[in-house]
Design a protein around this motif. Structure first.
Motif, PDB file in Angstrom:
ATOM      1  N   GLY A 133      17.625  23.004 -83.452  1.00  0.00           N
ATOM      2  CA  GLY A 133      16.445  22.016 -83.048  1.00  0.00           C
ATOM      3  C   GLY A 133      17.594  22.499 -81.286  1.00  0.00           C
ATOM      4  O   GLY A 133      18.734  21.961 -81.159  1.00  0.00           O
ATOM      5  N   ASP A 134      16.953  22.506 -80.265  1.00  0.00           N
ATOM      6  CA  ASP A 134      17.434  22.228 -79.040  1.00  0.00           C
ATOM      7  C   ASP A 134      16.828  21.070 -78.198  1.00  0.00           C
ATOM      8  O   ASP A 134      17.559  20.325 -77.553  1.00  0.00           O
ATOM      9  CB  ASP A 134      16.034  23.236 -78.228  1.00  0.00           C
ATOM     10  N   ILE A 135      16.085  19.925 -79.245  1.00  0.00           N
ATOM     11  CA  ILE A 135      15.178  18.730 -78.542  1.00  0.00           C
ATOM     12  C   ILE A 135      15.315  18.199 -79.696  1.00  0.00           C
ATOM     13  O   ILE A 135      14.671  17.941 -81.119  1.00  0.00           O
ATOM     14  CB  ILE A 135      13.794  18.697 -77.718  1.00  0.00           C
ATOM     15  N   ILE A 136      16.004  17.330 -79.600  1.00  0.00           N
ATOM     16  CA  ILE A 136      16.396  16.350 -80.842  1.00  0.00           C
ATOM     17  C   ILE A 136      15.906  14.707 -80.729  1.00  0.00           C
ATOM     18  O   ILE A 136      16.667  13.796 -80.567  1.00  0.00           O
ATOM     19  CB  ILE A 136      17.803  16.776 -82.201  1.00  0.00           C
ATOM     20  N   ILE A 137      15.245  14.311 -81.905  1.00  0.00           N
ATOM     21  CA  ILE A 137      14.717  13.044 -81.403  1.00  0.00           C
ATOM     22  C   ILE A 137      14.803  12.220 -82.673  1.00  0.00           C
ATOM     23  O   ILE A 137      14.568  12.588 -83.690  1.00  0.00           O
ATOM     24  CB  ILE A 137      13.084  12.720 -81.379  1.00  0.00           C
ATOM     25  N   MET A 183       6.835  23.721 -80.801  1.00  0.00           N
ATOM     26  CA  MET A 183       7.887  24.197 -79.571  1.00  0.00           C
ATOM     27  C   MET A 183       7.339  24.023 -77.763  1.00  0.00           C
ATOM     28  O   MET A 183       6.288  23.302 -77.512  1.00  0.00           O
ATOM     29  CB  MET A 183       8.008  25.948 -79.452  1.00  0.00           C
ATOM     30  N   LEU A 184       8.574  23.643 -77.414  1.00  0.00           N
ATOM     31  CA  LEU A 184       8.026  23.078 -75.838  1.00  0.00           C
ATOM     32  C   LEU A 184       8.698  23.812 -75.208  1.00  0.00           C
ATOM     33  O   LEU A 184      10.767  24.148 -75.264  1.00  0.00           O
ATOM     34  CB  LEU A 184       8.225  21.572 -75.616  1.00  0.00           C
ATOM     35  N   PHE A 186       2.140  16.358 -83.606  1.00  0.00           N
ATOM     36  CA  PHE A 186       2.776  18.025 -83.967  1.00  0.00           C
ATOM     37  C   PHE A 186       2.439  19.328 -83.056  1.00  0.00           C
ATOM     38  O   PHE A 186       2.174  19.708 -83.424  1.00  0.00           O
ATOM     39  CB  PHE A 186       2.147  18.048 -85.571  1.00  0.00           C
ATOM     40  N   ASP A 187       1.721  18.698 -81.645  1.00  0.00           N
ATOM     41  CA  ASP A 187       1.328  20.128 -80.871  1.00  0.00           C
ATOM     42  C   ASP A 187       2.813  20.730 -80.407  1.00  0.00           C
ATOM     43  O   ASP A 187       3.203  21.394 -79.992  1.00  0.00           O
ATOM     44  CB  ASP A 187       0.510  19.533 -80.038  1.00  0.00           C
ATOM     45  N   ILE A 188       3.646  19.390 -80.422  1.00  0.00           N
ATOM     46  CA  ILE A 188       4.656  20.052 -80.006  1.00  0.00           C
ATOM     47  C   ILE A 188       6.168  19.538 -80.827  1.00  0.00           C
ATOM     48  O   ILE A 188       7.077  20.623 -80.971  1.00  0.00           O
ATOM     49  CB  ILE A 188       5.546  19.600 -79.012  1.00  0.00           C
ATOM     50  N   VAL A 189       6.247  18.962 -81.811  1.00  0.00           N
ATOM     51  CA  VAL A 189       6.977  18.670 -83.108  1.00  0.00           C
ATOM     52  C   VAL A 189       7.078  19.811 -84.189  1.00  0.00           C
ATOM     53  O   VAL A 189       6.164  20.290 -85.112  1.00  0.00           O
ATOM     54  CB  VAL A 189       7.165  17.595 -83.750  1.00  0.00           C
ATOM     55  N   ASP A 190       8.014  20.527 -84.080  1.00  0.00           N
ATOM     56  CA  ASP A 190       8.333  21.531 -84.845  1.00  0.00           C
ATOM     57  C   ASP A 190       8.981  21.562 -86.254  1.00  0.00           C
ATOM     58  O   ASP A 190       8.731  21.956 -87.370  1.00  0.00           O
ATOM     59  CB  ASP A 190       9.251  23.114 -84.704  1.00  0.00           C
ATOM     60  N   MET A 239       9.186  11.981 -73.974  1.00  0.00           N
ATOM     61  CA  MET A 239      10.711  12.042 -73.606  1.00  0.00           C
ATOM     62  C   MET A 239      11.262  13.279 -73.680  1.00  0.00           C
ATOM     63  O   MET A 239      12.888  13.920 -73.160  1.00  0.00           O
ATOM     64  CB  MET A 239      11.420  11.163 -74.610  1.00  0.00           C
ATOM     65  N   SER A 240      10.635  14.304 -74.750  1.00  0.00           N
ATOM     66  CA  SER A 240      11.089  15.541 -74.586  1.00  0.00           C
ATOM     67  C   SER A 240      11.036  16.649 -73.659  1.00  0.00           C
ATOM     68  O   SER A 240      11.377  17.298 -73.249  1.00  0.00           O
ATOM     69  CB  SER A 240       9.818  16.577 -75.659  1.00  0.00           C
ATOM     70  N   TYR A 241       9.634  16.358 -72.819  1.00  0.00           N
ATOM     71  CA  TYR A 241       9.574  16.896 -71.035  1.00  0.00           C
ATOM     72  C   TYR A 241      10.389  16.714 -70.345  1.00  0.00           C
ATOM     73  O   TYR A 241      11.046  17.131 -69.730  1.00  0.00           O
ATOM     74  CB  TYR A 241       8.081  16.581 -70.744  1.00  0.00           C
ATOM     75  N   LEU A 242      11.339  15.281 -70.097  1.00  0.00           N
ATOM     76  CA  LEU A 242      12.962  15.068 -69.064  1.00  0.00           C
ATOM     77  C   LEU A 242      13.806  16.259 -69.820  1.00  0.00           C
ATOM     78  O   LEU A 242      13.966  16.109 -68.955  1.00  0.00           O
ATOM     79  CB  LEU A 242      13.096  13.685 -69.290  1.00  0.00           C
ATOM     80  N   ILE A 243      13.190  16.466 -71.378  1.00  0.00           N
ATOM     81  CA  ILE A 243      14.953  17.564 -71.335  1.00  0.00           C
ATOM     82  C   ILE A 243      14.697  18.524 -71.046  1.00  0.00           C
ATOM     83  O   ILE A 243      14.791  19.735 -70.858  1.00  0.00           O
ATOM     84  CB  ILE A 243      14.729  16.996 -73.014  1.00  0.00           C
ATOM     85  N   ALA A 244      12.963  18.961 -71.530  1.00  0.00           N
ATOM     86  CA  ALA A 244      12.883  20.499 -72.220  1.00  0.00           C
ATOM     87  C   ALA A 244      13.137  21.055 -70.506  1.00  0.00           C
ATOM     88  O   ALA A 244      13.156  22.286 -69.888  1.00  0.00           O
ATOM     89  CB  ALA A 244      11.212  20.722 -72.599  1.00  0.00           C
TER      90      ALA A 244
END
Ligand SMILES: Nc1nc2c(ncn2[C@@H]2O[C@H](COP(=O)(O)OP(=O)(O)O)[C@@H](O)[C@H]2O)c(=O)[nH]1
Ligand SMILES: [Mg+2]
Length: 252
Positions: free
Chosen positions: A83-87, A1-2, A29-33, A103-108
């Motif tokens: 999923g809220d952020i899909i990579i 989660m982020l 895996f600290d942010i990828v669920d 990449m995820s932070y820019l979206i989150a």
């Protein structure tokens, strides 16, 4: 989660048995669920490797649908998994998942709904071993596309892309090709609908297993890209109403 957003990595896989594990090991895996792999009827042991390394969500196409068909399954399932952020990243170890944080932070953080890992920003592509003809082709297509559709991206052809859920819900990717030009149509849809795209410099590695597309398939792809640009321009001028730009009707 982020920031309370669920982060899902999707692998559109085809004969990725030799490279999947290396790619998977670099996932943060600290942010990828969740990780999802869609196997497009590979001829190798992709699915066995996926099971062995512990990927929980594995979907197997009984018949080869093509790269675009594969991604349709990826995004449908990622949305179904909430999923809220899909990579999306190719499992051929050409791109490092170590950019997933950035990449995820820019979206989150709500800065951009789409982020691309670009091989062309910086000097990464040729240094990483991209064949010269692919580099020239990439630059030519990108320049033409930027001019025709009025955008400013460093490339439209990367296999490393992050999307917010909202974007995937609002573009009609089901109407796209099942072949490689799917990727290009998706960016056209994203720009057409007014979403902004961020790019991050991405190192890339070219080696035998990371690149299977030959010259004739590249040529077919190139023609598809030019067609997409022209469709985009005519649609924007109000001279056409193509299916791919319509709002999606989805049962999920
Ligand atoms: N689903 C599917 N994927 C494919 C097929 N052929 C290649 N791919 C995938 O498409 C992606 C891009 O192809 P690749 O050969 O790596 O292209 P390049 O790295 O740009 O030279 C890779 O992840 C391949 O696994 C296919 O027939 N079906
Ligand atoms: Mg590749």
């Amino acid at each position: 989660m982020l920031k309370e957003k669920k982060v899902i990595v999707v692998f559109p896989a085809y004969n990725a048995g030799k490279t999947l594990e290396n790619t998977y090991r670099e996932i943060p895996f600290d942010i990828v669920d969740d990780v999802l792999l869609v196997d497009d009827a590979s001829k190798d042991n992709t699915v066995e490797v996926a099971r062995k390394i512990g990927i929980k969500n594995i979907i197997r196409h009984e018949k080869n649908k093509g790269y675009g068909g594969n991604q349709k399954s990826c995004y449908d399932t990622a949305l179904a998994l909430k999923g809220d952020i899909i990579i999306m990243v190719h499992p051929d170890y050409q791109y490092t998942p170590k950019l997933i944080h950035s990449m995820s932070y820019l979206i989150a953080n709500g800065l951009y709904p789409v982020v691309l890992g670009s091989r062309i920003l910086g000097m990464g592509a040729l240094k990483g071993g991209m064949p010269l003809y692919k580099y020239i082709f990439n630059r030519f297509l990108t320049l033409s596309q930027n001019i025709i559709i009025g955008a400013k991206l460093s490339e439209y052809h990367t296999g490393y892309r992050a999307f917010s859920r909202e974007v995937l819900e609002n573009i009609n990717y089901h109407a796209n090709s099942d072949d490689f030009v799917f990727d290009n149509q998706m960016l056209s849809q994203i720009l057409y609908h007014g979403y902004e795209i961020a790019e991050i410099t991405c190192p890339t590695k070219y080696f035998e297993e990371s690149s299977s597309i030959n010259f004739s398939r590249s040529l077919k792809y190139g023609l598809g890209v030019m067609k997409t640009s022209l469709m985009h321009a005519t649609q924007k001028l109000g001279l056409a109403n193509f299916e791919i730009y319509k709002k999606p009707v989805r049962a999920i």
